[in-house]
Design a protein around this motif. Sequence first.
Motif, PDB file in Angstrom:
ATOM      1  N   THR A  21       0.236  -0.338   0.176  1.00  0.00           N
ATOM      2  CA  THR A  21      -0.953   0.203  -0.487  1.00  0.00           C
ATOM      3  C   THR A  21      -0.941   1.726  -0.599  1.00  0.00           C
ATOM      4  OG1 THR A  21      -2.105   0.134   1.628  1.00  0.00           O
ATOM      5  CG2 THR A  21      -2.412  -1.759   0.161  1.00  0.00           C
ATOM      6  N   GLY A  22       0.161   2.339  -0.233  1.00  0.00           N
ATOM      7  CA  GLY A  22       0.263   3.791  -0.432  1.00  0.00           C
ATOM      8  C   GLY A  22       0.396   4.166  -1.900  1.00  0.00           C
ATOM      9  N   ILE A  39       6.018   5.662  -1.427  1.00  0.00           N
ATOM     10  CA  ILE A  39       5.672   6.697  -0.455  1.00  0.00           C
ATOM     11  C   ILE A  39       5.952   6.225   0.973  1.00  0.00           C
ATOM     12  CG2 ILE A  39       3.234   5.955  -0.311  1.00  0.00           C
ATOM     13  CD1 ILE A  39       4.482   9.609  -0.185  1.00  0.00           C
ATOM     14  N   GLU A  40       5.850   4.918   1.206  1.00  0.00           N
ATOM     15  CA  GLU A  40       6.098   4.402   2.559  1.00  0.00           C
ATOM     16  C   GLU A  40       7.560   4.554   2.960  1.00  0.00           C
ATOM     17  OE1 GLU A  40       4.314   2.761   0.244  1.00  0.00           O
ATOM     18  OE2 GLU A  40       2.472   1.951   1.128  1.00  0.00           O
ATOM     19  N   ALA A  92       9.439   9.055   4.545  1.00  0.00           N
ATOM     20  CA  ALA A  92       9.576   9.821   5.786  1.00  0.00           C
ATOM     21  C   ALA A  92      11.019   9.789   6.279  1.00  0.00           C
ATOM     22  CB  ALA A  92       8.640   9.254   6.851  1.00  0.00           C
ATOM     23  N   LEU A 121       7.732  13.472   9.126  1.00  0.00           N
ATOM     24  CA  LEU A 121       7.541  13.817   7.717  1.00  0.00           C
ATOM     25  C   LEU A 121       8.813  14.446   7.170  1.00  0.00           C
ATOM     26  CD1 LEU A 121       3.960  15.422   7.807  1.00  0.00           C
ATOM     27  CD2 LEU A 121       4.589  13.031   7.333  1.00  0.00           C
ATOM     28  N   GLN A 158       6.928  16.288   2.414  1.00  0.00           N
ATOM     29  CA  GLN A 158       5.689  15.867   3.083  1.00  0.00           C
ATOM     30  C   GLN A 158       5.220  16.950   4.055  1.00  0.00           C
ATOM     31  OE1 GLN A 158       7.505  12.275   4.594  1.00  0.00           O
ATOM     32  NE2 GLN A 158       6.180  10.963   3.352  1.00  0.00           N
ATOM     33  N   GLN A 159       6.179  17.499   4.819  1.00  0.00           N
ATOM     34  CA  GLN A 159       5.823  18.527   5.800  1.00  0.00           C
ATOM     35  C   GLN A 159       5.266  19.766   5.101  1.00  0.00           C
ATOM     36  OE1 GLN A 159       5.921  18.049   9.290  1.00  0.00           O
ATOM     37  NE2 GLN A 159       4.541  19.796   8.979  1.00  0.00           N
ATOM     38  N   PHE A 193       3.653  19.835   2.283  1.00  0.00           N
ATOM     39  CA  PHE A 193       2.279  19.526   1.852  1.00  0.00           C
ATOM     40  C   PHE A 193       1.311  19.701   3.026  1.00  0.00           C
ATOM     41  CE2 PHE A 193       1.617  17.547  -2.435  1.00  0.00           C
ATOM     42  CZ  PHE A 193       2.877  17.792  -2.956  1.00  0.00           C
ATOM     43  N   GLN A 194       1.710  19.262   4.202  1.00  0.00           N
ATOM     44  CA  GLN A 194       0.809  19.448   5.347  1.00  0.00           C
ATOM     45  C   GLN A 194       0.710  20.932   5.725  1.00  0.00           C
ATOM     46  OE1 GLN A 194       1.823  17.910   9.290  1.00  0.00           O
ATOM     47  NE2 GLN A 194      -0.342  17.563   9.741  1.00  0.00           N
ATOM     48  N   ASP A 195       1.838  21.602   5.776  1.00  0.00           N
ATOM     49  CA  ASP A 195       1.839  23.019   6.187  1.00  0.00           C
ATOM     50  C   ASP A 195       0.968  23.869   5.268  1.00  0.00           C
ATOM     51  OD1 ASP A 195       3.624  22.399   8.178  1.00  0.00           O
ATOM     52  OD2 ASP A 195       5.394  23.176   7.120  1.00  0.00           O
ATOM     53  N   LEU A 249      -3.079  18.806   0.183  1.00  0.00           N
ATOM     54  CA  LEU A 249      -3.810  17.568  -0.073  1.00  0.00           C
ATOM     55  C   LEU A 249      -5.182  17.666   0.573  1.00  0.00           C
ATOM     56  CD1 LEU A 249      -2.756  14.805   2.426  1.00  0.00           C
ATOM     57  CD2 LEU A 249      -1.639  17.040   2.415  1.00  0.00           C
ATOM     58  N   GLY A 307      -6.354  12.866  -0.349  1.00  0.00           N
ATOM     59  CA  GLY A 307      -5.132  12.105  -0.136  1.00  0.00           C
ATOM     60  C   GLY A 307      -4.848  11.041  -1.170  1.00  0.00           C
ATOM     61  N   THR A 337      -2.054  12.033  -3.515  1.00  0.00           N
ATOM     62  CA  THR A 337      -0.953  12.606  -2.745  1.00  0.00           C
ATOM     63  C   THR A 337       0.351  11.808  -2.831  1.00  0.00           C
ATOM     64  OG1 THR A 337      -2.607  13.536  -1.274  1.00  0.00           O
ATOM     65  CG2 THR A 337      -0.340  13.454  -0.450  1.00  0.00           C
ATOM     66  N   VAL A 367       3.772  13.565  -4.102  1.00  0.00           N
ATOM     67  CA  VAL A 367       4.987  13.685  -3.286  1.00  0.00           C
ATOM     68  C   VAL A 367       6.179  13.043  -4.010  1.00  0.00           C
ATOM     69  CG1 VAL A 367       6.078  12.906  -1.136  1.00  0.00           C
ATOM     70  CG2 VAL A 367       3.748  13.840  -1.095  1.00  0.00           C
TER      71      VAL A 367
END
Lengths: 790, 161
Positions: B34-35, B75-76, B79, B85, B89-90, B92-94, B98, B101, B104, B108
């Motif tokens: 479901t991502g 997306i699953e 990683a 991540l 992905q990293q 985007f977090q840094d 997002l 989400g 997102t 990605v």
Amino acid sequence: MPKDHGIGASPMRREDVRFLTGRGKYTDDIALQGQAHAVFARSQVANGVITSIDTSEAEKMPGVLAVFTGEDFVDVGGNPAGWQINSRDGEPMKEPKRPVLAHGKVRHVGDAYAAVIAETEEQARDAAEAIVAEIDEQPAVVDMGAALKEGAPLVHDEIGTNQCFDWGWIEDNRAATDEAIKNAPHVTTLELVNNRLVPNAMEPRASTADYDPGTGDYTLYTTSQNPHLTRLLISAFVLGIPENKLKVVAPDVGGGFGSKIYHYGEEALVLAAAKKIGRPVRWTASRSESFLTDAHGRDHVTKIELACEKDGTFIAFRTETMANVGAYLSNFSTATPTFLHGTLMAGNYAVPNVYVNVKAVFTNTAPVDAYRGAGRPEATYSLERVIDMAARELGIDPLDIRRRNFVQPDQFPFTSAAGLEYDTGNYGALVDKLEEMIDRKGFEARRKASEKNGKLRGLGVNTYIEACGIAPSNLVGVLGSRVGLYDAATVRVNATGNIAVMVGAHSHGQGHETAFPQVVAGMLGIDENSVEIVHGDTSKIPFGMGTYGSRSLAVCGSAVVRATEKVINKGKKIAAHMLEASEADIEFADGQFSVAGTDKFVGFGDVALKAYIPHDFPLEEVEPGLEETAFYDPANFTYPAGAYACEVEVDPDTGKVTIDRFAAADDFGNVINPMIVSGQVHGGLAQGIGQALLEHTTYDADGQLISASYMDYAMPRADDVPFYSVDHSCQTPCTHNPLGVKGCGEAGAIGSPPSVVNAVIDALQSGGHSNVTHIDMPLTPSRVWSAMNS
Amino acid sequence: MTQVSMTVNGKTVSGEVEGRILLSDYLREDLRLTGTHIGCDTSQCGACVVHVDGKAVKACTMFAAEAEGAEVTTIEGMANPDGSLNTIQQAFQDHHGLQCGFCTPGMVMSAAALLEENAKPTEAEIRDYLEGNICRCTGYHNIVKAIMAASGQDVSAIAGE
């Protein structure tokens, strides 16, 4: 050196990991055992009398489990407006019933009149198409001016008019404002349209209901910004399910922007259907359904007059607005054009006279309600466009005319001519910061460079003020609100010292899971990672009013502070017992309870453990456990303010506007997480730029929604916007909440449209188009080119 | 019903699908991945972008049956093997790329396809490439910045916290 934790730091968001790896859990991601699917039959005409609905064929289709029509809901309640507005003559607003499914009449394209429940979504869709509805199409009213004329077709026959209310603010100021305008040396008049928008959260609305016949308990998973408000509306007004038998869960929610505040009929339908078929029922909107049925935003037609001295000193603002409420009153639809709009019509200015008249109008269009900013963008746009126009007429610099009229720092608290008491602010500092950010000194050189390239460059500025932290219950109660607007938090310290904080606010992008722990951990002197936020489930959280109106931190965050203070106070009692000292002598700092003037102390974790292992507690003095709840009701709104600037290039051959740079200087008071705050501003700016240049909701004369997909409705894309320059270093903390915060969620969308339009007008004026003093949003190439060539 | 078989995130999957079932629905409903999100019905929003045989594809633009024999990555499957991540992905977090989400996963997946084609894209190239991915939350600022950072470019001069 930036802080790496606590208040004022920007730790990375903990919720990001699940979103970045596809493990978010949005409503449509939830699959319940045995779930069936709902699909709605929706009106294809804007106004029509339902003469018959034949569901017999649909009921025989493969997989069909049940079919509902409006007839099934005639005995239940309607979805109410949350705010009662009275007209100038004292008459209460007209309030027609909003049923779960249309009954008797359909009133806008997309109005649902039936629903099919089937084993699969495809089967439900096929069966919905087999429903035969005889609907006698009637002439529709789409234009507000036409809707108010004598003899116009009526959206609701039973109220005998399309006018919901005719509201004046402040009615007692009307005569003085009229007089001031009549006698003023200079009056600038502007007629404008605040264009209708569709909020367009990327996650479409979705609802899944479950019913347990053994207990009689209902569960509703739904895309809501405020699960308790949704539960209250369903329980108290629509279906009458007792609140203690209905659990509403808003899991991860993919954006809201206002559109997911409201209760919608689909939520009631899936609940009723789940009970009827004894299985879970799931519904997810298609994007087309979202366009047709989500509450839209803005849609004002306005005339504003600014009276001033020749030197630009403001004397009066007078505004007449028609505000579209669509076919039915959505929950906040009557508050948005009134108390979230009229009360802001003094702007950042010490103007003595303000009067606003708002006529709310029913039309055969989707309901209109709060969309990011909600009334305040409309106020800001009207004010800041007419001020810009006046400055140009009077030959005064656009920032100077604003500076001349600002409420000055030493005037706070300041009661504006529109009746709000602004607690703090320093608008001059914001404008100074803005000039530096936009490099105003370099503008003329950039303009010349653009001219060399055959482009027209313009600079537009504006300021804004908003009322956030919605809202003080005692004040809004007087003004017609039917709910209180406090929020609540429970801080549960577990025996092993980690903490769950249950909050009434809901995060659908705002980062509460990261920011709220910064507050709690900062107060308790513990590691942020040991604090977990729980939200979105009415069976877990205290009764809070959710997230909208930039209220999460200012209102719910304040409840979190109050609950944490109670935890500290309880901890002092336990520590006093452990340290054999008097409670009055216990001090708490940096995670330790200590006896004043001694080296005796116990750590927070030891106190937490003791609270749950009370073998030797003096039980008559202190109860076991360490868990506290606080409800917080604000004393006033908060008043974020800002100064924005936009620099554009216009291609005179095509009318295309390109944003070269955008700067936003905001005063949000104290800032808990600067990274999140900047992100909130960025998103608001894109929505404001979208309104100014791209987005427009178009109904044709028959009430067909022409712009009902992403092929027809121009959402801002990555290449429509620049990198933004944002700053929130000018801080005048809120004086009446414990964190000194003001709210940042809506600022970008409120503050940005006028500066974009002001910039385009500036560009055209500089290019010799002195007759172009206004263009209505969105400033598409066609509209700009037409204005230049008119 | 049609029998389909494909490799999704390195695992072979197969099943029976109706001919009208889109790849996006097959991934979400049949495989419970479901991502991959569905944000529109006109193939505009890009929330459902996945990789099919190494190319970025909106999963709502093809039928599940058309992916017969294909290598699909969602997306699953993005990683690092240890679950951490990946670089994009990293980033985007840094860089706070997002908020809610919902867009997102598509962002990605598109960013990964872009960097595969163009290891050091300019700001303009990134904005142009993301034409088919709509975000309503971030105003794109931090998404563009994150992708520049993921490609090893210095983003310290770009405004923002």
